[in-house]
Design a protein around this motif. Structure first.
Motif, PDB file in Angstrom:
ATOM      1  N   ALA A 194       0.839  -1.200   0.000  1.00 44.35           N
ATOM      2  CA  ALA A 194       0.000   0.000   0.000  1.00 44.35           C
ATOM      3  C   ALA A 194       0.873   1.248   0.000  1.00 44.35           C
ATOM      4  CB  ALA A 194      -0.928  -0.008   1.212  1.00 44.35           C
ATOM      5  N   ARG A 197       2.168   1.949  -3.417  1.00 47.34           N
ATOM      6  CA  ARG A 197       1.141   2.504  -4.296  1.00 47.34           C
ATOM      7  C   ARG A 197       0.822   3.958  -3.966  1.00 47.34           C
ATOM      8  NH1 ARG A 197      -1.490  -2.367  -2.947  1.00 47.34           N
ATOM      9  NH2 ARG A 197      -2.919  -1.165  -1.615  1.00 47.34           N
ATOM     10  N   ASP A 199      -0.734   4.678  -1.047  1.00 46.89           N
ATOM     11  CA  ASP A 199      -1.839   4.662  -0.078  1.00 46.89           C
ATOM     12  C   ASP A 199      -1.245   4.721   1.318  1.00 46.89           C
ATOM     13  OD1 ASP A 199      -3.355   4.261  -2.305  1.00 46.89           O
ATOM     14  OD2 ASP A 199      -3.543   2.100  -2.011  1.00 46.89           O
ATOM     15  N   ARG A 200      -0.687   5.862   1.650  1.00 41.48           N
ATOM     16  CA  ARG A 200       0.085   5.952   2.886  1.00 41.48           C
ATOM     17  C   ARG A 200      -0.806   6.292   4.061  1.00 41.48           C
ATOM     18  NH1 ARG A 200       5.320   9.196   0.383  1.00 41.48           N
ATOM     19  NH2 ARG A 200       5.571   7.804  -1.397  1.00 41.48           N
TER      20      ARG A 200
END
Length: 220
Positions: A194, A197, A199-200
């Motif tokens: 994640a 990508r 999506d932190r």
């Protein structure tokens, strides 16, 4: 007391700077659990969702022998404040359960002869090496040593007739520190993917005091 325009302006700047901020995103990637390597291999899961460890689908003799192997690893590797007690408890187990352990050893070797014919000794040695290496994994070390001490304490109350049942119940307890790590590592992989990508996960910033409180603190 009156505040000058300059002082009031400075205070307003402090208040504005301290007002609750929006969540900031974490720039650093998540780290593996238990000091593991970022590319560490862990066992796959079977169709029942169980990790493919050397302790899957064992008969009574194999379970007894794997428990002995696990506790041997504990006696050799748990170098902590309870080390002497762990070694003494393990030696007591070998004395008290000499007969069921000897029977388990004979049964396991007979099983390997039936499975592997002339190659049984090599197959047996490979599997025993795998078992010892499993219980010696550093990522589960501390919790494993605790579990081993608990199992050894219970073993002192078990007679020879009960030992095979006791071993079957104890093996999952000795294995749990390592399967717990595998689950944590799978979570890390998901979180790392994640992060890659973008999506932190947001890092929460502590809220500052309201402006009125800041002014009350600064103005007599």
């Amino acid at each position: 007391m009156q505040l000058s325009a300059r002082v009031f302006s400075s205070l307003c700047g402090l208040v504005l700077a301290a007002s609750p901020a929006a969540a900031q995103f974490r720039d650093a990637p998540p780290t593996p659990p238990a000091g593991a390597a970022p590319n560490q291999m862990i066992p796959s899961r079977d169709t029942l969702g169980r990790y493919a460890t050397p302790n899957r689908d064992l008969g009574r003799d194999e379970a007894s022998w794997h428990v002995r192997a696990a506790l041997n690893v504990a006696a050799l590797g748990c170098r902590d404040a309870a080390e002497a007690a762990t070694v003494a408890a393990y030696n007591r187990l070998l004395r008290d359960q000499r007969e069921p352990l000897a029977a388990a050893d004979t049964g396991v070797k007979a099983l390997y002869r039936a499975r592997h014919s002339a190659e049984w000794e090599d197959a047996h040695d490979r599997q025993m090496t795998r078992v010892y290496n499993f219980f010696a994994q550093p990522t589960g070390h501390d919790a494993f040593c605790q579990s081993a001490r608990e199992v050894l304490a219970r073993a002192a109350t078990v007679n020879a007739i009960q030992f095979a049942d006791f071993a079957a119940e104890s093996l999952p307890l000795l294995e749990a520190p390592f399967t717990d790590f595998y689950r944590a590592y799978e979570t890390y992989r998901v979180e790392y993917a994640a992060w890659q990508r973008g999506d932190r996960a947001p890092v929460q910033v502590a809220s500052a005091a309201p402006a009125s409180q800041e002014l009350r603190a600064l103005v007599p």
